[in-house]
Design an enzyme around this catalytic site. Structure first.
Site, mmCIF file in Angstrom:
data_model
loop_
_atom_site.group_PDB
_atom_site.id
_atom_site.type_symbol
_atom_site.label_atom_id
_atom_site.label_comp_id
_atom_site.label_asym_id
_atom_site.label_seq_id
_atom_site.Cartn_x
_atom_site.Cartn_y
_atom_site.Cartn_z
ATOM 1 C CE LYS A 112 -7.017 -12.172 60.691
ATOM 2 N NZ LYS A 112 -7.004 -12.363 59.283
ATOM 3 C CE LYS A 193 0.507 -9.546 63.277
ATOM 4 N NZ LYS A 193 -0.222 -10.536 62.421
ATOM 5 C CE LYS A 196 -2.221 -5.743 55.339
ATOM 6 N NZ LYS A 196 -3.167 -6.874 55.131
HETATM 7 P P1 TYM Z 1 -1.037 -9.839 55.576
HETATM 8 O O1 TYM Z 1 -1.901 -9.174 54.485
HETATM 9 O O2 TYM Z 1 -1.487 -10.035 56.717
HETATM 10 O O3 TYM Z 1 0.327 -9.617 55.395
HETATM 11 C C1 TYM Z 1 1.309 -9.226 54.370
HETATM 12 C C2 TYM Z 1 2.570 -9.779 54.502
HETATM 13 O O4 TYM Z 1 3.146 -8.863 55.729
HETATM 14 C C3 TYM Z 1 3.844 -9.662 56.666
HETATM 15 N N1 TYM Z 1 3.648 -8.878 57.982
HETATM 16 C C4 TYM Z 1 4.477 -8.487 58.807
HETATM 17 N N2 TYM Z 1 5.733 -8.649 58.608
HETATM 18 C C5 TYM Z 1 6.534 -8.257 59.615
HETATM 19 N N3 TYM Z 1 6.160 -7.512 60.806
HETATM 20 C C6 TYM Z 1 4.566 -7.419 60.964
HETATM 21 N N4 TYM Z 1 4.357 -6.634 62.030
HETATM 22 C C7 TYM Z 1 3.958 -7.932 59.875
HETATM 23 N N5 TYM Z 1 2.536 -7.995 59.573
HETATM 24 C C8 TYM Z 1 2.329 -8.441 58.509
HETATM 25 C C9 TYM Z 1 2.875 -10.869 56.738
HETATM 26 O O5 TYM Z 1 3.933 -11.920 56.970
HETATM 27 C C10 TYM Z 1 2.770 -10.933 55.103
HETATM 28 O O6 TYM Z 1 4.091 -11.870 54.460
HETATM 29 N N6 TYM Z 1 -2.296 -14.717 55.004
HETATM 30 C C11 TYM Z 1 -1.434 -13.730 54.414
HETATM 31 C C12 TYM Z 1 -1.906 -13.365 52.923
HETATM 32 C C13 TYM Z 1 -1.837 -14.501 52.072
HETATM 33 C C14 TYM Z 1 -0.575 -15.049 51.507
HETATM 34 C C15 TYM Z 1 -1.053 -16.301 50.715
HETATM 35 C C16 TYM Z 1 0.834 -15.037 51.913
HETATM 36 C C17 TYM Z 1 -2.798 -15.231 51.309
HETATM 37 N N7 TYM Z 1 -2.427 -16.236 50.607
HETATM 38 C C18 TYM Z 1 0.104 -16.967 50.029
HETATM 39 C C19 TYM Z 1 1.897 -15.710 51.195
HETATM 40 C C20 TYM Z 1 1.489 -16.722 50.283
HETATM 41 C C21 TYM Z 1 -1.668 -12.326 55.040
HETATM 42 O O7 TYM Z 1 -2.700 -12.318 55.650
HETATM 43 O O8 TYM Z 1 -0.833 -11.446 55.184
#
Ligand code: TYM
Length: 328
Positions: A112, A193, A196
């Site tokens: 990032k 991957k 979003k």
């Molecule tokens: P975020 O918003 O990017 O994604 C949310 C969840 O979706 C999963 N994910 C995926 N799983 C499979 N294939 C993919 N291509 C894919 N893209 C995203 C992510 O692994 C996630 O579970 N940092 C985290 C948000 C967060 C969080 C937390 C998560 C903040 N605090 C505490 C767990 C616990 C994030 O950016 O997820």
């Protein structure tokens, strides 16, 4: 008392089938075995600039998506991170026990920050805030996709470091990854991957796409030069389509092989598209119902913040006592 589950999603961009298969589907499945908290992490989203009105609207959209994906607000808590100030408060305390070197090693930070002209400090601190989200509720289990595994390792390291400096304070959480679907790849580029925030029109299937949009995107997905499915020699595009099917259908490896071996790619794509469309049909219906009821989602979020505030406050109180900070 049941063990606690915590997980979160950033309200940036459109949620896609990777988010669903990596996280939401698993949340809905395991929620009743635990005391579950699912969070819309808006403070994480602003580590890169978000248009304020869009961000504000996204928060409720994501909450509605959680509910439509099967999160039961009678049992599980759905909340917004910035509604509970203790997330930011604990993040500061954890920042003070976290070596910068640990943060600079994070692959998401490297990716990032490479894309930004100026790097906000928040981008570096991002995983500390994530650790605070989890440790604030003494969560034992964190169900996420594979891309968050490194952040979870860091969370464990931070918890252990704090515990060894100040005495047993935090539960050291476990990561829970789905067996299939933990890393869904981009349809246009199966080396990357599904994300979003990146990629063109054919990159991701959004959860709110119409059935026709879903079909079009999957029919155009990148495959390889083979004509038909060969489990020995298939490239990453075909492997990704099969993983998407398997994660939705919940078929065993043997059943997948028996059904798909030798199938031409055109037919493979049609079957994957129909599996995705039909699996998301109940989701789409619930999403329409939920968003048709004015004030419903806002009410769930208010109730969520109200439920978790005392839990968060008691952890902050404990951490302050451990650290010798002022408590009244
Ligand atoms: P975020 O918003 O990017 O994604 C949310 C969840 O979706 C999963 N994910 C995926 N799983 C499979 N294939 C993919 N291509 C894919 N893209 C995203 C992510 O692994 C996630 O579970 N940092 C985290 C948000 C967060 C969080 C937390 C998560 C903040 N605090 C505490 C767990 C616990 C994030 O950016 O997820």
């Amino acid at each position: 008392m049941k063990a606690r589950v915590f997980s979160g999603v950033q309200p940036s961009g459109n949620l896609h089938i990777g988010n669903y298969l990596g996280a939401l589907k698993n949340w809905a499945k395991i929620q009743y075995g635990y005391e579950s908290i699912f969070c819309i992490v808006d403070l994480h989203a602003v580590t890169v600039y978000q248009e304020p009105a869009t961000l504000r609207a996204k928060i409720e959209e994501i909450a509605a998506i959680f509910l439509a994906a099967g999160i039961d607000p009678k049992h599980s808590t759905v909340m917004v991170q910035s509604a509970v100030a203790a997330h930011a408060e604990l993040a500061w305390m954890l920042t003070c026990v976290t070596p910068v070197g640990w943060l600079e090693r994070m692959t998401q930070y490297k990716a990032k920050s490479a894309a930004q002209e100026t790097i906000g400090d928040g981008l570096l601190q991002y995983p500390v805030l994530m650790a605070a989200d989890i440790l604030l509720y003494q969560a034992a289990i964190v169900p996420v996709g594979d891309d968050q595994a490194q952040h979870l390792e860091l969370t464990r390291d931070i918890a252990q470091r704090f515990n060894s400096l100040y005495g047993e304070t935090f539960v050291v959480p476990q990561t829970s990854l789905p067996l299939v679907g933990a890393r869904v790849m981009g349809l246009d580029d199966p080396e990357k991957k599904m994300s979003k925030s990146a990629g063109g029109a054919g990159h991701a299937v959004a959860l709110l796409d119409t059935p026709d949009q879903i079909r079009k995107k999957i029919m155009r997905a990148t495959t390889d030069s083979n004509p038909a499915v060969d489990f020995e020699t298939m490239g990453p595009g075909v492997a990704n389509l099969l993983a998407i099917f398997q994660a939705f259908a919940e078929w065993t490896d043997d059943r997948m092989k028996a059904h798909f071996a030798g199938l031409r790619y055109g037919d493979l794509k049609k079957q994957v598209a129909e599996m995705v469309v039909s699996s998301l049909e109940p989701f789409r219906r619930r999403y329409r119902e939920i968003t048709a009821e004015p004030g419903y989602v806002a009410g769930v979020l208010e109730e969520g913040a109200r439920r978790v505030t005392p839990v968060a406050a008691s952890t902050v109180q404990l951490v302050k006592e451990r650290m010798g900070l002022y408590t009244c």
